[in-house]
Structure formats: structure tokens, C-alpha cells
Design a protein around this motif. Sequence first.
Motif, mmCIF file in Angstrom:
data_model
loop_
_atom_site.group_PDB
_atom_site.id
_atom_site.type_symbol
_atom_site.label_atom_id
_atom_site.label_comp_id
_atom_site.label_asym_id
_atom_site.label_seq_id
_atom_site.Cartn_x
_atom_site.Cartn_y
_atom_site.Cartn_z
ATOM 1 N N VAL A 118 0.837 -1.186 0.000
ATOM 2 C CA VAL A 118 0.000 0.000 0.000
ATOM 3 C C VAL A 118 0.880 1.247 0.000
ATOM 4 N N TYR A 119 2.039 1.138 0.652
ATOM 5 C CA TYR A 119 2.985 2.243 0.754
ATOM 6 C C TYR A 119 4.338 1.816 0.211
ATOM 7 N N GLY A 120 5.033 2.748 -0.418
ATOM 8 C CA GLY A 120 6.410 2.500 -0.803
ATOM 9 C C GLY A 120 7.294 2.555 0.434
ATOM 10 N N PRO A 121 8.539 2.088 0.333
ATOM 11 C CA PRO A 121 9.418 2.053 1.500
ATOM 12 C C PRO A 121 9.600 3.416 2.177
ATOM 13 N N LEU A 122 9.839 4.460 1.412
ATOM 14 C CA LEU A 122 10.025 5.781 2.027
ATOM 15 C C LEU A 122 8.703 6.312 2.582
ATOM 16 N N THR A 123 7.640 6.159 1.831
ATOM 17 C CA THR A 123 6.321 6.611 2.282
ATOM 18 C C THR A 123 5.956 5.931 3.596
ATOM 19 N N LYS A 124 6.188 4.630 3.653
ATOM 20 C CA LYS A 124 5.881 3.852 4.864
ATOM 21 C C LYS A 124 6.733 4.325 6.044
ATOM 22 N N ARG A 125 8.001 4.566 5.806
ATOM 23 C CA ARG A 125 8.908 5.007 6.872
ATOM 24 C C ARG A 125 8.515 6.393 7.395
ATOM 25 N N LEU A 126 8.224 7.320 6.475
ATOM 26 C CA LEU A 126 7.797 8.657 6.902
ATOM 27 C C LEU A 126 6.506 8.591 7.704
ATOM 28 N N ARG A 127 5.562 7.819 7.222
ATOM 29 C CA ARG A 127 4.273 7.674 7.915
ATOM 30 C C ARG A 127 4.473 7.092 9.309
ATOM 31 N N ALA A 128 5.252 6.030 9.404
ATOM 32 C CA ALA A 128 5.474 5.377 10.695
ATOM 33 C C ALA A 128 6.152 6.321 11.688
ATOM 34 N N GLU A 129 7.170 7.040 11.239
ATOM 35 C CA GLU A 129 7.875 7.925 12.164
ATOM 36 C C GLU A 129 6.988 9.092 12.600
ATOM 37 N N LEU A 130 6.229 9.656 11.691
ATOM 38 C CA LEU A 130 5.352 10.756 12.065
ATOM 39 C C LEU A 130 4.269 10.288 13.037
ATOM 40 N N LEU A 131 3.694 9.117 12.802
ATOM 41 C CA LEU A 131 2.701 8.570 13.739
ATOM 42 C C LEU A 131 3.326 8.270 15.095
ATOM 43 N N ASP A 132 4.545 7.733 15.092
ATOM 44 C CA ASP A 132 5.226 7.461 16.360
ATOM 45 C C ASP A 132 5.452 8.746 17.154
ATOM 46 N N ILE A 133 5.743 9.832 16.466
ATOM 47 C CA ILE A 133 5.899 11.127 17.140
ATOM 48 C C ILE A 133 4.544 11.595 17.663
ATOM 49 N N GLN A 134 3.524 11.511 16.831
ATOM 50 C CA GLN A 134 2.193 11.976 17.229
ATOM 51 C C GLN A 134 1.652 11.216 18.430
ATOM 52 N N TYR A 135 1.957 9.930 18.511
ATOM 53 C CA TYR A 135 1.462 9.107 19.610
ATOM 54 C C TYR A 135 2.484 8.939 20.730
ATOM 55 N N ALA A 136 3.529 9.757 20.706
ATOM 56 C CA ALA A 136 4.557 9.801 21.756
ATOM 57 C C ALA A 136 5.257 8.457 21.964
ATOM 58 N N LYS A 137 5.391 7.684 20.901
ATOM 59 C CA LYS A 137 6.132 6.425 20.989
ATOM 60 C C LYS A 137 7.629 6.671 20.896
ATOM 61 N N ILE A 138 8.004 7.783 20.304
ATOM 62 C CA ILE A 138 9.402 8.193 20.251
ATOM 63 C C ILE A 138 9.489 9.658 20.681
ATOM 64 N N PRO A 139 10.583 10.034 21.326
ATOM 65 C CA PRO A 139 10.707 11.430 21.762
ATOM 66 C C PRO A 139 10.907 12.367 20.566
ATOM 67 N N SER A 140 10.386 13.566 20.715
ATOM 68 C CA SER A 140 10.521 14.561 19.661
ATOM 69 C C SER A 140 10.383 15.960 20.265
ATOM 70 N N PRO A 141 11.144 16.913 19.759
ATOM 71 C CA PRO A 141 10.965 18.293 20.225
ATOM 72 C C PRO A 141 9.605 18.868 19.777
ATOM 73 N N TRP A 142 8.895 18.150 18.920
ATOM 74 C CA TRP A 142 7.587 18.620 18.455
ATOM 75 C C TRP A 142 6.473 18.292 19.447
ATOM 76 N N THR A 143 6.765 17.471 20.441
ATOM 77 C CA THR A 143 5.708 17.069 21.395
ATOM 78 C C THR A 143 6.088 17.497 22.796
ATOM 79 N N VAL A 144 5.073 17.657 23.613
ATOM 80 C CA VAL A 144 5.273 18.035 25.021
ATOM 81 C C VAL A 144 4.489 17.046 25.874
ATOM 82 N N PRO A 145 5.178 16.274 26.724
ATOM 83 C CA PRO A 145 4.472 15.332 27.604
ATOM 84 C C PRO A 145 3.590 16.094 28.595
ATOM 85 N N LEU A 146 2.391 15.574 28.811
ATOM 86 C CA LEU A 146 1.482 16.190 29.772
ATOM 87 C C LEU A 146 1.348 15.347 31.006
#
Length: 146
Positions: A118-146
Motif C-alpha cells: 500500500v505504501y512505498g518504503p520511504l512513504t511507509k517510513r515517513l508515515r510510521a515515524e510521524l505517527l510514532d511522534i504523534q502518539y509519543a512512541k518516540i521522543p521529539s521536540p515537536w511534542t510536550v508530555p502532559l
Amino acid sequence: ILWLLGDDHYVTEVGTMNFFIFWINSDGEKELVTAPLDGIILPGVTRDSLLALARQWGEFKVSERKITMPEVVTALEEGRMLEAFGAGTACIVCSVSEVLYQGANLAIPVDPSDPDAVYGPLTKRLRAELLDIQYAKIPSPWTVPL
């Protein structure tokens, strides 16, 4: 719908999403390219996030520049097109596997190693990393823990 502008058929967006191409450019470099923010293209958080992630990885060239359909056709004919996708808030990323242009169906690779992908390798990787950031599975300066 792939939106084209002008006599040069400048690629702008796909549907309501920013359009990205991952290819081997005419200089032989792997490149992720999307249209520049020139007043035609809608700036978006998803677009900016994907560009930032790709630049952080430092594995390939990342460009914001005009792309024309003749460039896309040439890349497809020469086997340099790796994958293409749309990006936006609702879907995050969505692979583009085919474009109808001047009466011809242009097949765009998704993942040559997996015909059912459904996704190409890069598309899949970008999607997975962005979702991991959004769901706080990986640390990112874009998120703030509450």
C-alpha cells in the motif's frame, strides 16, 4: 487528480494534498522533491514535518522546487522514479500508483519488492515515524508530555 499549472505542466498538488516524488534525479542523486511554497501551494504542518524528518535523516537530497510532468515522464521512462505520494492532515501520506497524463496511464512504482504494498518504503517510513511522534512512541521536540 494531479493538478498541473501552465504550459509547462508544473505539478502542484494531488487532490487536496501536497505532492512528493522520491526519485533518482537527472544528476544521479536520490531526491525527495515537492513543489515550493510560491503562493500556489498550500503550506501545511504535515508537509513541513515530512520535509523536516527527511532532512534530519540526511540520507538523500530534499528539495522544494518546481517539477514538471515532462520531468516525471522522463524519470518514469528512464526507470528513475522510486515512488510518489500525497501528504496532508487527513491521510498523513497516500501513495500515488498511477497518473493519467495526455491520454496515457503512467504507472508509478509503489514498492517493486512487494506488488501488494500500500505504501512505498520511504512513504511507509515517513508515515510510521510521524505517527510514532504523534502518539509519543518516540521522543521529539515537536511534542510536550502532559
